[in-house]
Write an enzyme that holds these catalytic residues in place. Structure first.
Site, PDB file in Angstrom:
ATOM      1  N   ASP A 199      38.419  48.779  40.293  1.00  0.00           N
ATOM      2  CA  ASP A 199      38.881  49.049  38.751  1.00  0.00           C
ATOM      3  C   ASP A 199      38.602  50.774  38.352  1.00  0.00           C
ATOM      4  O   ASP A 199      38.543  51.288  37.464  1.00  0.00           O
ATOM      5  CB  ASP A 199      38.119  48.442  37.557  1.00  0.00           C
ATOM      6  CG  ASP A 199      37.962  47.111  37.733  1.00  0.00           C
ATOM      7  OD1 ASP A 199      38.981  46.428  38.059  1.00  0.00           O
ATOM      8  OD2 ASP A 199      36.758  46.426  37.577  1.00  0.00           O
ATOM      9  N   LYS A 205      42.924  53.398  40.431  1.00  0.00           N
ATOM     10  CA  LYS A 205      43.475  53.563  41.748  1.00  0.00           C
ATOM     11  C   LYS A 205      45.099  53.287  41.508  1.00  0.00           C
ATOM     12  O   LYS A 205      45.887  54.024  42.029  1.00  0.00           O
ATOM     13  CB  LYS A 205      43.191  52.514  42.802  1.00  0.00           C
ATOM     14  CG  LYS A 205      41.928  52.887  43.493  1.00  0.00           C
ATOM     15  CD  LYS A 205      41.293  51.761  44.466  1.00  0.00           C
ATOM     16  CE  LYS A 205      41.484  50.266  43.916  1.00  0.00           C
ATOM     17  NZ  LYS A 205      40.233  50.026  43.169  1.00  0.00           N
ATOM     18  N   HIS A 242      45.913  46.122  38.831  1.00  0.00           N
ATOM     19  CA  HIS A 242      46.197  47.531  38.552  1.00  0.00           C
ATOM     20  C   HIS A 242      47.151  47.790  37.492  1.00  0.00           C
ATOM     21  O   HIS A 242      48.247  47.149  37.262  1.00  0.00           O
ATOM     22  CB  HIS A 242      46.825  48.080  39.930  1.00  0.00           C
ATOM     23  CG  HIS A 242      45.968  48.044  41.161  1.00  0.00           C
ATOM     24  ND1 HIS A 242      46.382  48.173  42.504  1.00  0.00           N
ATOM     25  CD2 HIS A 242      44.684  48.007  41.035  1.00  0.00           C
ATOM     26  CE1 HIS A 242      45.425  47.910  43.283  1.00  0.00           C
ATOM     27  NE2 HIS A 242      44.321  47.800  42.548  1.00  0.00           N
ATOM     28  N   GLN A 274      40.064  46.214  45.281  1.00  0.00           N
ATOM     29  CA  GLN A 274      38.655  46.459  44.953  1.00  0.00           C
ATOM     30  C   GLN A 274      38.050  47.983  45.159  1.00  0.00           C
ATOM     31  O   GLN A 274      38.931  48.912  45.219  1.00  0.00           O
ATOM     32  CB  GLN A 274      38.067  45.328  45.770  1.00  0.00           C
ATOM     33  CG  GLN A 274      38.449  43.936  45.106  1.00  0.00           C
ATOM     34  CD  GLN A 274      39.691  43.363  45.681  1.00  0.00           C
ATOM     35  OE1 GLN A 274      40.109  43.424  46.847  1.00  0.00           O
ATOM     36  NE2 GLN A 274      40.494  42.986  44.904  1.00  0.00           N
TER      37      GLN A 274
END
Ligand code: IMP
Length: 429
Positions: free
Chosen positions: A13, A16, A41, A223
């Site tokens: 989180d 990205k 995302h 992740q």
């Protein structure tokens, strides 16, 4: 660089997706190499918000080709829903621009049911998984009985699926969980998977060729470092290798590709975590609410996949240094700096005490964290709104000092700073 690997430095989180989205403007391929639809995302383009779990975020640029690598576990139901959502929003999704490795593993309804039943059986010691079947799918992969994308094309796929569902029902029964309706699950699943067959592609060969031709690949890690199966806060981790080197194995690229790689580590300007496990710099009360937000905005700290409120805390410099080491980071990207505006005093964790001894680096791996007490350096905050700033020299002096301190702790330069959810709210350092 021909290969740009983007990894999360924390517990996922980190933002990205939007960094990939920003960098994908200059890339030919956007490739995912690990995990499945446990990832979430959020990408904002103009007034549209895309929530992507499987399709690489970079695909929202019309010139990129999206790749799902062999290191992934793919849930056909989620993938088809995402593909149709993207199409509805005007993004072209066709077999020419979305390629799935034949060696990527399939997530089935049995994996999801097992994930939930196993979590329930752990009671208070639960891992807090996303419930997406990630662990059971990677378990089948490691046990060499998993179903892969290539199997969709095999004449005995229906029989293998049936055996798989029946085997899962036996375990569900042992765990006291309801079994699956095997016949109806088979029909639904075959209907979904048949729509994906056209997307199977020799991803490894294609990317190898693309690199030889000087094309640019953006490898999008899911992740984060601290959720890595080996180097994360085991057992409170996910079931895949989340680190940058996994981009090579998870896409079928060899070591030669590493010579031409940059490795960007994305970290928030503070720390967050979803699910159970140690978190030395976690804060509670008013400051936690301040950092988390209320949930009114899509960028507030509530899980994209599960909606769970995230645990929040001060930036942990020890874990940052660890992430630099285990990933081989060449540059840092700092996200959500704008959230810190208006906090009078910022705490930055520069070391830990363990049994009264001060340490700057983790002695073992990240799993020894629960014994560590953070040592903070206090830095003055800033009051100015930074969401419109696009040049380093226009950042408040105290924001510059905060970023410089992060960079010197990590011994790594900062490449980008994001200051808001929009695509253009990024500062190149
Ligand atoms: P799993 O990956 O669903 O098995 O969950 C294992 C752990 O990883 C749990 O603590 C999850 O909350 C966490 N996790 C998995 N994927 C993500 C992610 O994309 N962001 C943040 N945490 C995640």
């Amino acid at each position: 660089m021909p290969l740009n690997i983007i990894v999360g430095v924390q517990w996922g989180d980190e933002g990205k997706g939007r960094i990939v989205d920003y960098l994908a403007a200059g890339a030919d391929y956007a490739a995912r190499y690990n995990g499945g639809d446990n990832a979430g995302h959020t990408v904002t383009v103009g007034s549209k918000i895309f929530k992507l779990h499987l399709v690489p975020s970079g695909i929202v640029h019309p010139h990129t080709i999206g790749v799902l690598g062999n290191g992934m576990v793919v849930n056909p139901h989620t993938l088809l829903a995402e593909m149709s959502g993207l199409r509805g929003a005007g993004v072209s999704i066709a077999p020419q621009r979305l390629h799935i490795s034949p060696a990527a593993h399939l997530i089935t309804p049995a994996h999801r049911a097992l994930d939930k039943a196993q979590e329930r059986s752990l009671g208070k010691g639960l891992l807090g998984t996303t419930g997406r079947g990630i662990g059971p799918a990677y378990t089948d992969k490691a046990a060499r009985r998993g179903l892969r994308m290539a199997d969709l094309l095999a004449p005995d796929f229906r029989d293998r699926l049936r055996d798989h569902l029946l085997a899962a029902n036996r375990i569900l029964n042992l765990l006291g969980a309801p079994g699956l309706e095997v016949d109806s699950e088979i029909e639904t699943y075959l209907n979904q998977t048949s729509r994906l067959a056209l997307y199977i592609h020799d991803v490894s060969g294609e990317l190898h060729l693309a690199m030889q031709q000087g094309q640019i690949i953006l490898a999008e890690g899911a992740q984060g470092t601290l959720l890595d199966i080996d180097h994360g806060t085991y057992p409170f981790v996910t079931s895949s290798t989340t680190l940058a080197p996994a981009a090579l194995t998870g896409l079928g690229l060899g070591m030669a590709a590493a010579r031409e790689a940059s490795v960007l580590g994305v970290t928030k300007a503070f720390q967050t975590r979803v699910g159970s496990g140690p978190f030395p710099t976690e804060v509670q009360g008013e400051m936690a609410e301040r950092l988390r937000g209320t949930g009114a905005n899509p960028w507030d700290e509530f899980g994209t996949t599960t909606g769970r409120p995230r645990r929040v805390g001060w930036l942990d410099g020890v874990l940052l240094r660890y992430a630099v080491r285990v990933n081989g980071l060449t540059e840092l990207v700092i996200t959500k700096l704008d959230i810190l505006s208006g906090i009078p005093k910022l705490q930055l964790c520069t070391g830990y005490t363990v049994n009264s001894t001060l340490i700057r680096d983790l002695p073992g791996g990240a799993d020894g964290l629960s014994a560590c007490t953070p040592v903070y350096e206090e830095l003055p905050g800033w009051t100015e709104d930074v969401t419109h700033v696009r040049k380093w020299k226009n950042l408040p002096k105290n924001a510059q000092k905060y970023l410089e301190k992060i960079s010197s702790l990590a011994e790594t330069p900062i490449k980008l700073v994001s200051l808001g959810p929009e695509r253009e709210q990024i500062l190149e350092v």
